[in-house]
Write a protein that holds these residues in place. Structure first.
Motif, PDB file in Angstrom:
ATOM      1  N   PRO A   1      29.303-119.898 -36.422  1.00 56.35           N
ATOM      2  CA  PRO A   1      28.817-118.510 -36.440  1.00 56.35           C
ATOM      3  C   PRO A   1      29.449-117.663 -37.540  1.00 56.35           C
ATOM      4  CG  PRO A   1      29.240-119.219 -34.191  1.00 56.35           C
ATOM      5  CD  PRO A   1      29.752-120.313 -35.079  1.00 56.35           C
ATOM      6  N   LEU A   2      30.684-117.987 -37.925  1.00 61.05           N
ATOM      7  CA  LEU A   2      31.372-117.230 -38.962  1.00 61.05           C
ATOM      8  C   LEU A   2      30.603-117.248 -40.278  1.00 61.05           C
ATOM      9  CD1 LEU A   2      33.954-115.683 -39.793  1.00 61.05           C
ATOM     10  CD2 LEU A   2      34.964-117.892 -40.406  1.00 61.05           C
ATOM     11  N   TRP A   3      29.801-118.310 -40.489  1.00 62.59           N
ATOM     12  CA  TRP A   3      29.072-118.468 -41.746  1.00 62.59           C
ATOM     13  C   TRP A   3      27.668-117.872 -41.683  1.00 62.59           C
ATOM     14  CZ3 TRP A   3      31.005-121.028 -46.140  1.00 62.59           C
ATOM     15  CH2 TRP A   3      32.273-121.599 -45.972  1.00 62.59           C
ATOM     16  N   ALA A   4      27.308-117.271 -40.577  1.00 60.21           N
ATOM     17  CA  ALA A   4      25.929-116.803 -40.392  1.00 60.21           C
ATOM     18  C   ALA A   4      25.499-115.810 -41.467  1.00 60.21           C
ATOM     19  CB  ALA A   4      25.773-116.179 -39.006  1.00 60.21           C
ATOM     20  N   THR A   5      26.425-114.952 -41.906  1.00 60.84           N
ATOM     21  CA  THR A   5      26.069-113.929 -42.893  1.00 60.84           C
ATOM     22  C   THR A   5      25.887-114.500 -44.292  1.00 60.84           C
ATOM     23  OG1 THR A   5      28.418-113.423 -43.254  1.00 60.84           O
ATOM     24  CG2 THR A   5      27.242-112.115 -41.602  1.00 60.84           C
ATOM     25  N   THR A   6      26.266-115.760 -44.500  1.00 60.81           N
ATOM     26  CA  THR A   6      26.121-116.361 -45.828  1.00 60.81           C
ATOM     27  C   THR A   6      24.784-117.071 -45.996  1.00 60.81           C
ATOM     28  OG1 THR A   6      27.080-118.519 -45.233  1.00 60.81           O
ATOM     29  CG2 THR A   6      28.610-116.760 -45.847  1.00 60.81           C
ATOM     30  N   ILE A   7      24.027-117.203 -44.911  1.00 63.19           N
ATOM     31  CA  ILE A   7      22.733-117.881 -44.989  1.00 63.19           C
ATOM     32  C   ILE A   7      21.717-116.934 -45.623  1.00 63.19           C
ATOM     33  CG2 ILE A   7      20.877-118.934 -43.657  1.00 63.19           C
ATOM     34  CD1 ILE A   7      22.957-119.735 -41.587  1.00 63.19           C
ATOM     35  N   PRO A   8      20.987-117.379 -46.628  1.00 60.05           N
ATOM     36  CA  PRO A   8      20.054-116.482 -47.327  1.00 60.05           C
ATOM     37  C   PRO A   8      18.891-116.071 -46.444  1.00 60.05           C
ATOM     38  CG  PRO A   8      19.728-118.747 -48.021  1.00 60.05           C
ATOM     39  CD  PRO A   8      20.960-118.746 -47.169  1.00 60.05           C
ATOM     40  N   PRO A   9      18.307-114.901 -46.708  1.00 61.18           N
ATOM     41  CA  PRO A   9      17.105-114.493 -45.967  1.00 61.18           C
ATOM     42  C   PRO A   9      15.956-115.432 -46.285  1.00 61.18           C
ATOM     43  CG  PRO A   9      17.501-113.020 -47.825  1.00 61.18           C
ATOM     44  CD  PRO A   9      18.709-113.898 -47.711  1.00 61.18           C
ATOM     45  N   LEU A  10      15.158-115.746 -45.277  1.00 60.14           N
ATOM     46  CA  LEU A  10      14.106-116.746 -45.429  1.00 60.14           C
ATOM     47  C   LEU A  10      12.749-116.159 -45.069  1.00 60.14           C
ATOM     48  CD1 LEU A  10      15.995-119.661 -43.626  1.00 60.14           C
ATOM     49  CD2 LEU A  10      15.822-119.305 -46.103  1.00 60.14           C
ATOM     50  N   GLY A  11      11.699-116.914 -45.360  1.00 60.22           N
ATOM     51  CA  GLY A  11      10.348-116.514 -44.989  1.00 60.22           C
ATOM     52  C   GLY A  11       9.555-115.955 -46.151  1.00 60.22           C
ATOM     53  N   LEU A  12       8.258-115.774 -45.929  1.00 62.16           N
ATOM     54  CA  LEU A  12       7.356-115.326 -46.987  1.00 62.16           C
ATOM     55  C   LEU A  12       7.763-113.988 -47.581  1.00 62.16           C
ATOM     56  CD1 LEU A  12       3.885-116.321 -45.465  1.00 62.16           C
ATOM     57  CD2 LEU A  12       5.072-117.411 -47.377  1.00 62.16           C
ATOM     58  N   GLU A  13       8.244-113.074 -46.742  1.00 62.17           N
ATOM     59  CA  GLU A  13       8.614-111.746 -47.223  1.00 62.17           C
ATOM     60  C   GLU A  13       9.690-111.822 -48.300  1.00 62.17           C
ATOM     61  OE1 GLU A  13       8.595-107.560 -47.497  1.00 62.17           O
ATOM     62  OE2 GLU A  13       7.183-108.989 -46.616  1.00 62.17           O
ATOM     63  N   ASN A  14      10.557-112.827 -48.192  1.00 65.67           N
ATOM     64  CA  ASN A  14      11.669-112.948 -49.132  1.00 65.67           C
ATOM     65  C   ASN A  14      11.348-113.827 -50.338  1.00 65.67           C
ATOM     66  OD1 ASN A  14      13.950-111.469 -47.697  1.00 65.67           O
ATOM     67  ND2 ASN A  14      13.229-112.847 -46.092  1.00 65.67           N
ATOM     68  N   THR A  15      10.092-114.214 -50.487  1.00 71.77           N
ATOM     69  CA  THR A  15       9.668-114.923 -51.698  1.00 71.77           C
ATOM     70  C   THR A  15       8.862-114.011 -52.620  1.00 71.77           C
ATOM     71  OG1 THR A  15       7.608-115.744 -50.694  1.00 71.77           O
ATOM     72  CG2 THR A  15       9.581-117.103 -50.435  1.00 71.77           C
ATOM     73  N   ARG A  16       8.671-112.751 -52.211  1.00 71.52           N
ATOM     74  CA  ARG A  16       7.937-111.807 -53.049  1.00 71.52           C
ATOM     75  C   ARG A  16       8.730-111.471 -54.308  1.00 71.52           C
ATOM     76  NH1 ARG A  16       7.677-107.133 -51.911  1.00 71.52           N
ATOM     77  NH2 ARG A  16       9.275-106.993 -50.288  1.00 71.52           N
ATOM     78  N   ALA A  17       8.021-111.121 -55.360  1.00 69.75           N
ATOM     79  CA  ALA A  17       8.676-110.666 -56.579  1.00 69.75           C
ATOM     80  C   ALA A  17       9.506-109.422 -56.289  1.00 69.75           C
ATOM     81  CB  ALA A  17       7.628-110.360 -57.646  1.00 69.75           C
ATOM     82  N   TYR A  18      10.694-109.373 -56.868  1.00 71.82           N
ATOM     83  CA  TYR A  18      11.627-108.244 -56.738  1.00 71.82           C
ATOM     84  C   TYR A  18      12.129-108.042 -55.309  1.00 71.82           C
ATOM     85  CZ  TYR A  18       9.484-107.248 -61.250  1.00 71.82           C
ATOM     86  OH  TYR A  18       9.000-107.357 -62.527  1.00 71.82           O
ATOM     87  N   SER A  19      12.045-109.062 -54.469  1.00 71.73           N
ATOM     88  CA  SER A  19      12.553-108.934 -53.105  1.00 71.73           C
ATOM     89  C   SER A  19      14.065-109.123 -53.045  1.00 71.73           C
ATOM     90  CB  SER A  19      11.866-109.949 -52.177  1.00 71.73           C
ATOM     91  OG  SER A  19      12.083-111.274 -52.624  1.00 71.73           O
ATOM     92  N   ALA A  20      14.662-109.695 -54.098  1.00 71.45           N
ATOM     93  CA  ALA A  20      16.118-109.853 -54.136  1.00 71.45           C
ATOM     94  C   ALA A  20      16.768-108.505 -54.421  1.00 71.45           C
ATOM     95  CB  ALA A  20      16.519-110.864 -55.204  1.00 71.45           C
ATOM     96  N   PRO A  21      17.957-108.251 -53.870  1.00 74.01           N
ATOM     97  CA  PRO A  21      18.629-106.966 -54.098  1.00 74.01           C
ATOM     98  C   PRO A  21      19.142-106.841 -55.523  1.00 74.01           C
ATOM     99  CG  PRO A  21      20.076-108.468 -52.917  1.00 74.01           C
ATOM    100  CD  PRO A  21      18.733-109.142 -52.990  1.00 74.01           C
ATOM    101  N   GLY A  22      19.415-105.606 -55.932  1.00 76.41           N
ATOM    102  CA  GLY A  22      20.002-105.372 -57.245  1.00 76.41           C
ATOM    103  C   GLY A  22      19.000-104.861 -58.252  1.00 76.41           C
TER     104      GLY A  22
END
Length: 252
Positions: free
Chosen positions: A90-111
């Motif tokens: 569970p300690l590593w849960a926050t390191t898992i990348p966001p998944l799913g179609l919503e997170n494959t959109r252009a410019y969906s990555a932060p920054g």
């Protein structure tokens, strides 16, 4: 896809969709789902660790003979990594990348986003690497667990597969700024809208080992961004194996 049968095209399209969904439709914890995931994991490991799937004609990567992406291969790679991530503490849960179609959109990555960085290269990334000991690979294709390429191998209690988290920081550079072995491009630039990108950066594992990364991103024959890069240890200067990959979600 080029020069493929209707059945193969259907298989590729099905795998493309599953690769983008990234197991997010599977409810973790349900017994029936867990059994299905376990069976799929065995199937995917059999494919990923079958060295017959890596050869010069497919550029030693997840590609078809005509140069387009082999989405069946990508799906199996995603299954191996993502199911391994589900088993992290569970300690590593926050390191898992966001998944799913919503997170494959252009410019969906932060920054911040730069118009010239059409692949979203620049930034700080988490890279998960999964692998098994080369001795297991060798034995898997000889006499362990009933013979060559036997799925029972992955049920064997001796089987071990590592999962490593690596922090990667990348920035764009010019072609002339490449210092180490120049990654080979897969041919001429196929789309003037997306010129070849050259990048440099560092890769650091949880153990503190740091390596220099350099590589390229360019559009493939099917319009999918391809990543190619090499690592060089900063202390010893020795080279690590090169990597090739596909960007799920397409260009920005």
């Amino acid at each position: 896809m080029l020069n493929t049968s209707p059945l193969q095209t259907e298989i590729q399209l099905h795998s493309l969709l599953r690769a983008h969904i990234s197991l997010t439709h599977e409810i973790h914890g349900d017994e029936e789902t867990e059994n299905a995931l376990s069976a799929r994991r065995i199937q995917s490991r059999c494919f990923v660790y079958d060295i017959r799937n890596y050869k010069p004609i497919n550029q030693w990567g997840p590609f078809l003979d005509d140069g387009s992406v082999n989405w069946l291969h990508i799906e199996h790679l995603a299954n191996v990594v993502l199911i391994n991530l589900r088993e992290l503490p569970p300690l590593w849960a926050t390191t898992i990348p966001p998944l799913g179609l919503e997170n494959t959109r252009a410019y969906s990555a932060p920054g911040p986003h730069c118009d010239t960085d059409w692949a979203g290269v620049e930034g700080t990334w988490r890279r998960y690497v999964c692998f098994m000991d080369y001795r297991y690979v060798s034995n898997h294709y000889s006499n362990v667990a009933g013979g060559p390429r036997n799925p029972l191998f992955f049920h064997d209690t001796r089987f071990r597969e590592a999962t490593r988290l690596i922090e990667v920081k990348l920035h764009l550079i010019s072609k002339g700024e490449l210092r180490f072995q120049k990654p080979s491009c897969e041919g001429p630039n196929l789309n003037p809208r997306y010129p070849v990108l050259y990048f440099s950066g560092t890769s650091r594992g949880v153990s503190g080992n740091e390596a220099k990364i350099e590589g390229t991103v360019q559009i493939g024959v099917d319009g999918t961004p391809r990543w190619t890069f090499v690592n060089a240890m900063l202390i010893s200067g020795s080279y690590l194996p090169s990597s090739k990959g596909v960007q799920i979600g397409g260009p920005c």
